[in-house]
Scaffold this motif. Structure first.
Motif, PDB file in Angstrom:
ATOM      1  N   TRP A  23      -2.348  -2.910  -9.285  1.00 16.26           N
ATOM      2  CA  TRP A  23      -1.012  -3.070  -9.861  1.00 16.26           C
ATOM      3  C   TRP A  23      -0.677  -4.507 -10.233  1.00 16.26           C
ATOM      4  O   TRP A  23       0.005  -4.735 -11.221  1.00 16.26           O
ATOM      5  CB  TRP A  23       0.043  -2.482  -8.931  1.00 16.26           C
ATOM      6  N   THR A  79       7.252   1.510  -2.316  1.00 13.10           N
ATOM      7  CA  THR A  79       7.064   2.344  -3.493  1.00 13.10           C
ATOM      8  C   THR A  79       7.914   1.754  -4.605  1.00 13.10           C
ATOM      9  O   THR A  79       9.129   1.604  -4.450  1.00 13.10           O
ATOM     10  CB  THR A  79       7.474   3.809  -3.247  1.00 13.10           C
ATOM     11  N   LEU A  80       7.243   1.358  -5.670  1.00 16.08           N
ATOM     12  CA  LEU A  80       7.941   0.899  -6.869  1.00 16.08           C
ATOM     13  C   LEU A  80       8.104   2.101  -7.780  1.00 16.08           C
ATOM     14  O   LEU A  80       7.128   2.802  -8.076  1.00 16.08           O
ATOM     15  CB  LEU A  80       7.116  -0.171  -7.594  1.00 16.08           C
ATOM     16  N   ALA A  81       9.329   2.350  -8.213  1.00 18.49           N
ATOM     17  CA  ALA A  81       9.581   3.473  -9.119  1.00 18.49           C
ATOM     18  C   ALA A  81      10.907   3.231  -9.822  1.00 18.49           C
ATOM     19  O   ALA A  81      11.937   3.059  -9.173  1.00 18.49           O
ATOM     20  CB  ALA A  81       9.619   4.795  -8.359  1.00 18.49           C
ATOM     21  N   GLY A  82      10.853   3.175 -11.131  1.00 16.35           N
ATOM     22  CA  GLY A  82      12.059   2.967 -11.913  1.00 16.35           C
ATOM     23  C   GLY A  82      12.269   1.506 -12.256  1.00 16.35           C
ATOM     24  O   GLY A  82      11.595   0.620 -11.731  1.00 16.35           O
ATOM     25  N   SER A  83      13.183   1.267 -13.177  1.00 16.08           N
ATOM     26  CA  SER A  83      13.441  -0.094 -13.635  1.00 16.08           C
ATOM     27  C   SER A  83      14.940  -0.318 -13.783  1.00 16.08           C
ATOM     28  O   SER A  83      15.720   0.635 -13.850  1.00 16.08           O
ATOM     29  CB  SER A  83      12.734  -0.358 -14.966  1.00 16.08           C
ATOM     30  N   LEU A  95      11.253  -3.894 -11.764  1.00 13.61           N
ATOM     31  CA  LEU A  95      10.952  -2.619 -11.126  1.00 13.61           C
ATOM     32  C   LEU A  95      11.780  -2.530  -9.851  1.00 13.61           C
ATOM     33  O   LEU A  95      11.946  -3.522  -9.143  1.00 13.61           O
ATOM     34  CB  LEU A  95       9.469  -2.529 -10.763  1.00 13.61           C
ATOM     35  N   ALA A  98      11.882   1.983  -4.610  1.00 17.60           N
ATOM     36  CA  ALA A  98      12.357   3.289  -4.177  1.00 17.60           C
ATOM     37  C   ALA A  98      12.160   3.438  -2.674  1.00 17.60           C
ATOM     38  O   ALA A  98      12.850   4.223  -2.026  1.00 17.60           O
ATOM     39  CB  ALA A  98      11.615   4.396  -4.924  1.00 17.60           C
ATOM     40  N   GLU A 150       4.878   3.640 -11.428  1.00 16.17           N
ATOM     41  CA  GLU A 150       4.986   3.953 -10.005  1.00 16.17           C
ATOM     42  C   GLU A 150       3.772   3.413  -9.269  1.00 16.17           C
ATOM     43  O   GLU A 150       2.642   3.510  -9.753  1.00 16.17           O
ATOM     44  CB  GLU A 150       5.117   5.457  -9.780  1.00 16.17           C
ATOM     45  N   THR A 152       2.491   2.692  -4.900  1.00 18.11           N
ATOM     46  CA  THR A 152       2.796   2.767  -3.471  1.00 18.11           C
ATOM     47  C   THR A 152       1.672   2.106  -2.690  1.00 18.11           C
ATOM     48  O   THR A 152       0.498   2.320  -2.993  1.00 18.11           O
ATOM     49  CB  THR A 152       2.946   4.235  -3.011  1.00 18.11           C
TER      50      THR A 152
END
Length: 182
Positions: A23, A79-83, A95, A98, A150, A152
Motif C-alpha cells: 500500500w 483499516t483504511l476505507a473511504g476518503s 483516506l 474505518a 481499502e 488492512t
C-alpha cells in the motif's frame, strides 16, 4: 507540507505509524500521479505528531519518552476505507480510518505529553494524505479514487522521523508496542 519555524540548534521531529507494502507504494504512486510531488519525499503514513521543532541536544529525552509510550500500547488493526477532505480549511484529500482511529488518537494523546507537549496547529485527526496543495480537479480525483481504496494491516508500533530542510523524512528510531494483548 507545512514546516514550522526552527532555529539552527533544532531538528524537525515527527512521529508516524508506517504503512506497509504494497500500500505505501500504491499510495505514493497515486499521490505523484495526482501532481502532488511531496509524495516523493514523504512516504505515505499516519501522522501521530507532525514535524515539530525540537532542540537537538534533547533528542535522547524524546526517545526515552517514546520508549515509555510504546510500553503502554499494544498492536492494533488499521483499516483504511473511504476518503474525505479538509477543504475549505486546507487543500488536502485523505483516506479515512474505518478501524484504528481510536487507537491512533490514544497514541497521539500520549505521545504529545512530556517533552512533546507542544501546541499544534490543528486538532488531531488520524488520516492518510492522498493529495495536498493541488488544484481542485486533482483533489476531486483523489477523493474519487480514495473512495474505492481499502487496506488492512496490524500496527506493531510507530517510528520517530527527522525531517530535513527539503521535507525528506528519515527514520531515526522504531518503537514496538509492548503492552500485553488481551
Amino acid at each position: 507540507m507545512f514546516l514550522p519555524q526552527r532555529s539552527p540548534d533544532q531538528d524537525w521531529l515527527g512521529v508516524v505509524v508506517a504503512i506497509p507494502e504494497p500500500w505505501v507504494t500504491q499510495l505514493t504512486d497515486l499521490r505523484l500521479g495526482l501532481g502532488d510531488l511531496q509524495g516523493s519525499r514523504v512516504p505515505a503514513h499516519i501522522t501521530i505528531l507532525p514535524p515539530t521543532p525540537f532542540p537537538k541536544e534533547e533528542r535522547p529525552e524524546v526517545i526515552r519518552h517514546l520508549r515509555e509510550v510504546a510500553k503502554h500500547h499494544r498492536p492494533f488493526r488499521i483499516t483504511l476505507a473511504g476518503s474525505d477532505s479538509f477543504r475549505p480549511v486546507s487543500q488536502v484529500a485523505f483516506l479515512t480510518l474505518a478501524e484504528g482511529g481510536r487507537e491512533c488518537t490514544s497514541l497521539a494523546d500520549e505521545v504529545r505529553t512530556g517533552p512533546l507537549d507542544i501546541e499544534q496547529r490543528f486538532p488531531y485527526h488520524p488520516h492518510v494524505t492522498l493529495a495536498q496543495d493541488v488544484d481542485d480537479p486533482a483533489l476531486d480525483l483523489a477523493l474519487d479514487v480514495g473512495a474505492g481504496f481499502e487496506a488492512t494491516w496490524m500496527v506493531p508500533g510507530f517510528r520517530l522521523d527527522r525531517v530535513d530542510e527539503n521535507g525528506m523524512y528519515q527514520t531515526m528510531a522504531l518503537f514496538d508496542f509492548e503492552a500485553a494483548s488481551l
